[in-house]
Design an enzyme around this catalytic site. Structure first.
Site, mmCIF file in Angstrom:
data_model
loop_
_atom_site.group_PDB
_atom_site.id
_atom_site.type_symbol
_atom_site.label_atom_id
_atom_site.label_comp_id
_atom_site.label_asym_id
_atom_site.label_seq_id
_atom_site.Cartn_x
_atom_site.Cartn_y
_atom_site.Cartn_z
ATOM 1 N N HIS A 1 0.836 -1.204 0.000
ATOM 2 C CA HIS A 1 0.000 0.000 0.000
ATOM 3 C C HIS A 1 0.866 1.248 0.000
ATOM 4 C CE1 HIS A 1 0.443 0.752 4.412
ATOM 5 N NE2 HIS A 1 0.397 -0.568 4.523
ATOM 6 N N ASP B 1 -0.209 4.372 1.167
ATOM 7 C CA ASP B 1 -0.487 5.340 2.226
ATOM 8 C C ASP B 1 0.269 5.005 3.495
ATOM 9 O OD1 ASP B 1 -2.150 3.026 2.432
ATOM 10 O OD2 ASP B 1 -3.451 4.083 3.848
ATOM 11 N N ASP C 1 6.349 0.358 7.032
ATOM 12 C CA ASP C 1 4.923 0.125 6.795
ATOM 13 C C ASP C 1 4.375 1.181 5.843
ATOM 14 O OD1 ASP C 1 2.346 -0.798 6.987
ATOM 15 O OD2 ASP C 1 1.968 0.075 8.959
ATOM 16 N N GLU D 1 -5.035 1.606 2.763
ATOM 17 C CA GLU D 1 -4.985 0.423 3.639
ATOM 18 C C GLU D 1 -5.058 0.805 5.109
ATOM 19 O OE1 GLU D 1 -3.052 -2.682 6.174
ATOM 20 O OE2 GLU D 1 -2.486 -0.584 5.840
ATOM 21 N N GLU D 2 -4.406 1.906 5.479
ATOM 22 C CA GLU D 2 -4.352 2.287 6.888
ATOM 23 C C GLU D 2 -5.711 2.694 7.454
ATOM 24 O OE1 GLU D 2 -1.986 1.662 8.676
ATOM 25 O OE2 GLU D 2 -0.109 1.739 7.569
ATOM 26 N N ASP E 1 1.280 -10.481 0.680
ATOM 27 C CA ASP E 1 1.100 -9.120 1.194
ATOM 28 C C ASP E 1 2.125 -8.852 2.286
ATOM 29 O OD1 ASP E 1 0.058 -6.583 1.538
ATOM 30 O OD2 ASP E 1 -1.868 -7.242 2.341
ATOM 31 N N HIS F 1 4.418 2.602 12.968
ATOM 32 C CA HIS F 1 3.498 3.657 13.394
ATOM 33 C C HIS F 1 4.086 4.499 14.523
ATOM 34 C CE1 HIS F 1 -0.393 1.561 11.755
ATOM 35 N NE2 HIS F 1 0.609 1.557 10.879
#
Length: 541
Positions: free
Chosen positions: A166, A168, A201, A235-236, A262, A506
């Site tokens: 992803h 984002d 991520d 995705e987030e 994934d 994160h």
């Protein structure tokens, strides 16, 4: 003349001796059959001890048999089956990832806060930076910000393979920017790392897939089965506009999908010192479900100088405290049991004994895992109080208070189980419950089939000493939207990092080692050749 009382005195003394009778000195009288009963008791005791000894011996035989009878489940990779020669320019690749990080592609549930410009700029950058990819593969933008790449295979009858990532990233918490060693969207390459939001991520995965395709094109690789590369933009925040409609489109067109790869597991250093420095490659075959429960307490409002015995905030806080004090019970899910089955043969004897005999030592293992927050999520559905609101002013008793509690569900746990648990634990019928967002991940993928074996061969080609194990992903990924296309969904992008760097997810100082990133590019390319290339001589091992 007789002395008075001579004979009588002796009699009296005898009588006194009997009056002061000592049972210990008295002669013992044998009861009829006493010796026989004693011998019977001894025989029964001997039989009992023999039975216990036999049971212990049998237990020992079972324990040792289960411990020593399981050999290593690691695949063997021969030198002749390593695929095309691949050379990654680590420095140049790191610089390109740094450039991608500089696009602040932050997703937001609030449409008013969503900035589309960085997403469009990133997609334009991909086309400019990887011309071979966009000239050889078919590219299509979806919902303006998501991307599809299609690499046709030689045999159109074969089910295709999907690689996901992803674009984002999550925002940086305001006020924490100064805590970063390098700016979170600076994409600095320094101290042997690439720094910034998305380094783990998972902008690294999106860029690494472009790098891997470029490597294989340069090596004249042509896949036997078609490959799709899907890059979602949200995705987030759930993937509702990116991965979900793309998955539905594939279902509607009847696309046959053989596997999905994934983000998820890593190649980790330092997880188990007992492995003697060997890295642990965790290929996640399942992910936990997601359920949020909203709680609302109501009460009488008014002035804080004359408060009720319990305010809405107080009652809600008490309910939340009970939820935290009584979490879900401990249990082993299928993916965790399979992880132990792969891990046990690589461990020293005592650890192997425990892991191969969870029927006996399972309670001990669960308690040990639950004691550490990093592994507690392996063995229970977790409870996290994430949002709480109540009150408008410090001298006003609030009429209502709300809270949101997020649960990450083990495979086999449903949202109905979560609601029943909450009702029972808070034990307050006046607190209203409302089920919020729920996601249901696909069933766990196979570990005995060709896809897991192909991933393992790719890993051990790049990291020959790695211990490859299946695992359970605690979070949620875009892959859950593809469960209607295939059960063979695996979550692994090949980044190697020390276990302490996992906290960068994160968080502050998200980073990836330059050499690790280069190896991840090679590993993704090896996965493509293993899963979509010609059959290997050792493919059956």
């Amino acid at each position: 003349m007789e002395r008075r009382g001579d004979s009588g005195g002796a009699g009296c003394r005898a009588d006194r001796r009997w009056l002061h009778h000592d049972p210990a000195r008295a002669p013992r009288l044998r009861r009829p059959g006493g010796a026989a009963r004693h011998r019977g008791r001894v025989k029964r005791l001997r039989r009992l001890l023999k039975g216990l000894g036999a049971a212990l011996l049998l237990l020992l035989v079972v324990l040792l048999g289960r411990t020593l009878g399981s050999g290593s489940r690691q695949v063997t990779v021969t030198a002749t089956a390593s695929g095309p020669a691949l050379q990654v320019d680590a420095k140049a690749a790191a610089e390109r990832l740094g450039q991608a990080i500089r696009f602040p592609t932050v997703s937001s549930r609030d449409a008013a806060l969503f900035d589309r410009a960085p997403f469009v700029a990133l997609l334009d950058w991909f086309e400019a930076e990887y011309p071979a990819v966009y000239s050889e593969l078919r590219a299509e933008r979806r919902a303006d910000h998501s991307l599809l790449l299609h690499w046709p295979g030689r045999d159109a009858s074969l089910p295709v393979g999907l690689f996901l990532a992803h674009l984002d990233v999550v925002p940086v918490e305001p006020g924490t920017e100064g805590d970063w060693s390098y700016p979170p969207f600076g994409g600095a390459v320094a101290e042997g790392h690439i720094w910034g939001r998305g380094a783990l991520d998972v902008k690294s995965g999106a860029v690494a897939l472009h790098e891997a395709i470029t490597l294989l094109l340069a090596a004249d690789f042509q896949p036997e089965r078609g490959l799709w590369f899907v890059f979602g933009h949200d995705e987030e925040i759930g993937g509702a506009e990116g991965a979900l409609p793309i998955a539905r489109w594939m279902e509607e067109r009847g696309q046959q999908v053989g596997f999905v790869i994934d983000e998820g597991g890593f190649v980790l250093d330092g997880v188990f010192p007992e492995l003697g420095g060997r890295p642990l490659a965790m290929v996640d075959i399942a992910e936990k479900g997601y359920a949020t429960v909203h709680l609302r307490a109501r009460g009488s409002g008014g002035h804080s100088s004359v408060p009720p015995p319990s305010t809405s905030v107080g009652r809600l806080a008490a309910a939340l405290a009970r939820l935290e004090a009584e979490p879900f019970p401990l249990q082993f899910s299928g993916p965790v049991e399979q992880q132990f089955a792969y891990l046990a043969p690589e461990m020293p004897f005592l650890k192997r004994l425990v892991l191969r005999n969870l029927w006996l030592f399972g309670g001990l293992v669960k308690a040990q895992l639950a004691a550490d927050p990093k592994t507690n999520a392996m063995v229970r559905t977790t409870t996290a109080v994430t949002v709480m609101n109540g009150g408008v002013q410090e001298n006003v008793v609030p009429q209502q208070a709300q809270a949101s509690v997020n649960f990450r569900m083990l495979p086999g746990t449903s949202e109905e189980d979560v609601l029943a648990h909450v009702r029972r634990v808070i034990d307050d019928p006046e607190i209203e419950l409302e089920l919020g967002t729920v996601t249901h991940p696909p069933a766990p993928a196979e570990v005995e089939g060709p896809v897991f074996a192909g991933i393992a061969r790719a890993i051990r080609t790049v990291y020959p000493d790695a211990v490859v194990v299946p695992g359970l992903l605690y979070g949620a990924t875009d892959s859950r939207h593809y469960g209607g296309l295939t059960q063979d969904i695996y979550r692994f992008h090949g980044i190697r990092l020390p276990v302490e760097d996992v906290s960068g997810f994160h968080g502050t100082n998200e980073r990836v080692q330059v050499q690790s990133y280069a190896k991840a590019i090679e590993l993704l390319a090896r996965m493509m050749t293993e899963l979509a290339g010609p059959a290997r001589p050792d493919a059956a091992e």
